[in-house]
Design an enzyme around this catalytic site. Structure first.
Site, mmCIF file in Angstrom:
data_model
loop_
_atom_site.group_PDB
_atom_site.id
_atom_site.type_symbol
_atom_site.label_atom_id
_atom_site.label_comp_id
_atom_site.label_asym_id
_atom_site.label_seq_id
_atom_site.Cartn_x
_atom_site.Cartn_y
_atom_site.Cartn_z
ATOM 1 N N ASN A 7 -47.095 -32.382 54.079
ATOM 2 C CA ASN A 7 -47.237 -31.657 55.341
ATOM 3 C C ASN A 7 -48.460 -30.862 55.651
ATOM 4 O OD1 ASN A 7 -46.388 -29.901 57.334
ATOM 5 N ND2 ASN A 7 -44.745 -29.082 56.216
ATOM 6 N N ARG A 93 -44.627 -35.566 57.174
ATOM 7 C CA ARG A 93 -44.126 -34.965 58.217
ATOM 8 C C ARG A 93 -45.030 -34.995 59.374
ATOM 9 N NH1 ARG A 93 -44.136 -28.414 59.864
ATOM 10 N NH2 ARG A 93 -42.809 -28.757 61.432
ATOM 11 N N HIS A 182 -38.223 -29.160 64.095
ATOM 12 C CA HIS A 182 -37.132 -28.836 62.891
ATOM 13 C C HIS A 182 -36.222 -29.815 62.529
ATOM 14 C CE1 HIS A 182 -38.362 -24.295 63.612
ATOM 15 N NE2 HIS A 182 -39.236 -24.629 62.666
ATOM 16 N N ARG A 246 -43.862 -16.121 68.050
ATOM 17 C CA ARG A 246 -43.457 -16.769 69.085
ATOM 18 C C ARG A 246 -42.415 -15.962 70.145
ATOM 19 N NH1 ARG A 246 -42.569 -22.446 66.522
ATOM 20 N NH2 ARG A 246 -44.669 -22.396 65.363
ATOM 21 N N GLU A 390 -36.875 -29.580 53.324
ATOM 22 C CA GLU A 390 -37.482 -30.587 54.188
ATOM 23 C C GLU A 390 -38.134 -31.654 53.553
ATOM 24 O OE1 GLU A 390 -38.582 -26.957 56.460
ATOM 25 O OE2 GLU A 390 -38.838 -28.397 58.028
#
Ligand code: ADP
Length: 415
Positions: A7, A93, A182, A246, A390
């Site tokens: 990742n 990823r 996601h 965010r 993940e």
């Protein structure tokens, strides 16, 4: 057989070496501060065999970082890989697959070209992903590589849910639509949640669940019959829920208003909504939910407000998605906040009795680290805590692709 999962972020590279038979994590590491001028790079790696190793090393780019990681993994004394061909494949990823990539894909030169084209949609995220892929191609030529896209799980969202009400040409010319992110995490926890529901006699095909991935980035997905039907993130990961830094949903005209008031270019507005907003922006204190909860408990009014806005936004989406699906069987909480913050789960579920949600207060406070229903036996809707993973999902998908499996990934239905 072992799969290396990578990742690559803008200044970091996370990796895990996973045994596909046992799903055991053979090695796990993080290279940080790649190409950061003010700070020396650092690598931390953990293996059962050699324990924890941490050291500083200069890394100007992802090529440098991958060189160091590869040397560590294959070190003749302390390495866990004796021969490179022990690594059956590398799973990457990749944040944005656009409309082109709706399932995990074996990487070829053509695929790389296509991912590069899509990178316009994710200029901060895709380029480091691509740098990681290229570094692996150089170091481990001949080992198959697979791209697992954050957006792919959302490919089943119908047009009326992904279309923005802007002039249609911006969709066809520039790809402006909802993509969602996601996806690997939503897919992983949804798989476990559907297994849990099946044990109670609810068939996956008729199930309606909402997955809440609440980490530094936060998103929710409505999943009906095992297919994503809506998600809170949009063209970029800035839309939807309140996040660490965010803003999530905004009146779009605020951006124009701020640009005029601040006489600011687009890059400033981008920084404000992505790096200076969310929990950090409201509280003025921290982007970390632990700090927010602690400060709110001590009476800090702005931390309390940040927590309240965060939870209220999630509640609104629960209502919206229950309506979108015409019912609800389970709310699933996952990622750093979803798995570890009883107060957030409690505030989201409070007063949702009318929907059939009844949280068990004791279980909510005490349960951690395993997949479990936190609702009371009388609750019509399950409230599931499901730890995400993940990397494991990427390893599984990578193994499926290199095995040439023709079957679609579980929960990723070919549109
Ligand atoms: P990322 O999105 O970077 O993978 P994580 O899933 O690790 O992030 O989630 C990070 C968030 O989880 C942070 O806001 C952190 O404060 C929060 N978190 C971790 N542990 C707890 C806890 N015990 N209570 C509340 N929040 C927590």
């Amino acid at each position: 057989m072992k799969i290396l999962v990578l990742n690559s972020g803008s200044s970091s590279l996370k990796y895990q070496l996973i045994d596909t038979q046992t799903e055991e994590v053979v090695a796990k590491g993080l290279a940080e501060c790649i190409g950061v001028a003010q700070r020396c790079g650092q690598i931390i790696q953990e293996t059962e065999f050699a324990g924890k190793i941490a050291f500083e090393t200069e890394m100007n780019c992802h090529d440098d970082a991958m060189d160091r990681v590869f040397a560590l993994l294959t070190d003749p004394e302390k390495g866990v890989v004796k021969r490179v061909d022990e690594i059956a494949a590398i799973g990457h990823r990749v944040v944005h697959g656009g409309e082109k990539f709706v399932r995990p894909t074996l990487i070829t030169d053509d695929v790389l070209c296509e991912v590069e084209k899509v990178s316009q949609l994710a200029p901060l995220h895709n380029p480091p992903n691509l740098a990681g892929i290229r570094a692996c191609m150089r170091l481990m030529p001949g080992i198959p590589q697979v791209a697992v896209f954050d957006t792919a799980f959302h490919a089943t969202i119908p047009d009326y849910a992904y279309m923005y009400a802007l002039p249609y040409d911006y969709y066809t010319a520039f790809g402006v639509r909802r993509y969602g992110f996601h996806g690997t995490s939503h897919q992983y926890v949804a798989g476990i949640a559907l297994d849990m529901l099946a044990k109670e006699g609810i068939a996956p095909g008729s199930s309606r669940i909402i997955t809440c991935h609440l980490g530094n980035g936060c998103s929710m997905t409505a999943i009906q019959g095992g297919r994503a039907v809506d998600t809170s993130m949009g063209l970029t990961p800035a839309e939807g829920l309140v996040m660490g830094t965010r803003s999530g949903d905004l009146d779009p005209a605020i951006l124009v208003y701020l640009a005029r008031r601040l006489d600011a270019p687009a890059s400033d507005i981008d920084r404000i909504i992505n790096k200076e907003s969310g929990l950090l922006g409201i509280s003025g204190l921290s982007s970390d939910m632990r700090d927010i909860v602690d400060a709110a408990a001590k009476g800090n009014a702005r931390a309390e407000l940040a927590l309240a806005v965060f939870c209220y936004r999630i509640r609104k989406y629960v209502g919206a998605y229950a309506a979108a699906m015409g019912g609800l069987d389970a709310i699933v909480f996952t990622a750093g906040i979803g798995e570890n913050s009883p107060i957030v789960r409690e505030r989201v579920c409070r007063d949702l009795g009318f929907l059939g949600v009844e949280l068990d207060a004791t279980k909510n406070e005490t349960e951690r680290g395993r997949a479990i229903n936190l609702a009371t036996p009388a609750s019509r809707v399950r409230v599931l805590l499901v730890p995400t993973n993940e990397e494991r999902m990427i390893a599984r998908e990578t193994a499926r692709v290199i095995a040439g499996s023709a079957a679609p990934s579980p929960l990723v239905v070919t549109p």
